[in-house]
Design an enzyme around this catalytic site. Structure first.
Site, short mmCIF file in Angstrom:
data_model
loop_
_atom_site.label_atom_id
_atom_site.label_comp_id
_atom_site.label_asym_id
_atom_site.label_seq_id
_atom_site.Cartn_x
_atom_site.Cartn_y
_atom_site.Cartn_z
N CYS A 72 0.84 -1.20 0.00
CA CYS A 72 0.00 0.00 0.00
C CYS A 72 0.87 1.26 0.00
O CYS A 72 1.64 1.49 0.93
CB CYS A 72 -0.91 -0.05 1.23
SG CYS A 72 -1.64 1.52 1.69
N CYS A 115 0.25 3.59 2.89
CA CYS A 115 0.79 3.02 4.13
C CYS A 115 2.27 3.34 4.26
O CYS A 115 2.75 3.71 5.34
CB CYS A 115 0.59 1.50 4.15
SG CYS A 115 -1.13 0.97 4.06
#
Length: 121
Positions: A40, A43
């Site tokens: 991600c 992230c």
């Protein structure tokens, strides 16, 4: 638990996660869980900011949970997007923030624990 103060604690098993939650509950501390995955982009973008918040606000427990490792935990908190930050105190979910929203995350930290402890810069 003192050794973990000021650090992000990665939980790789359900037992690790449960143990950290139990310690935080016992201590009456705010827990902030970063639900993330390794692939991600958001992230990865927020990770260093989250680590800085952990250093700046040692009164809270900062956990990191990879949703692919701990699907059971992610399902329990109904996580469907990454990153998602869940704020918990005394077993109660106070707030959930979806996305790498550093200002929103910081505002929530301040709302639940106040200003950081006086520490060297």
């Amino acid at each position: 638990m003192a050794a973990a103060e000021g650090a992000v604690i990665a939980c790789h098993t359900k037992d690790e996660f449960d143990a950290q939650m139990a310690k935080a509950y016992e201590a009456g501390k705010l827990v902030i869980i970063d639900f993330m995955t390794s692939w991600c982009h958001g992230c990865q973008e927020i990770a260093p900011v989250y680590a800085e918040y952990a250093k700046k606000y040692p009164a809270a427990v900062f956990l990191k949970v990879n949703t692919e490792e701990l699907e059971e935990v992610a399902d329990f908190y109904k996580i469907d997007g990454m990153p998602t930050f869940v704020f918990i105190k005394n077993g109660e979910t106070l707030e959930t923030i979806e996305g790498p929203e550093k200002d929103e995350i910081l505002d929530a930290i301040k709302k639940y624990i106040g200003t950081p402890a006086l520490a060297s810069a």
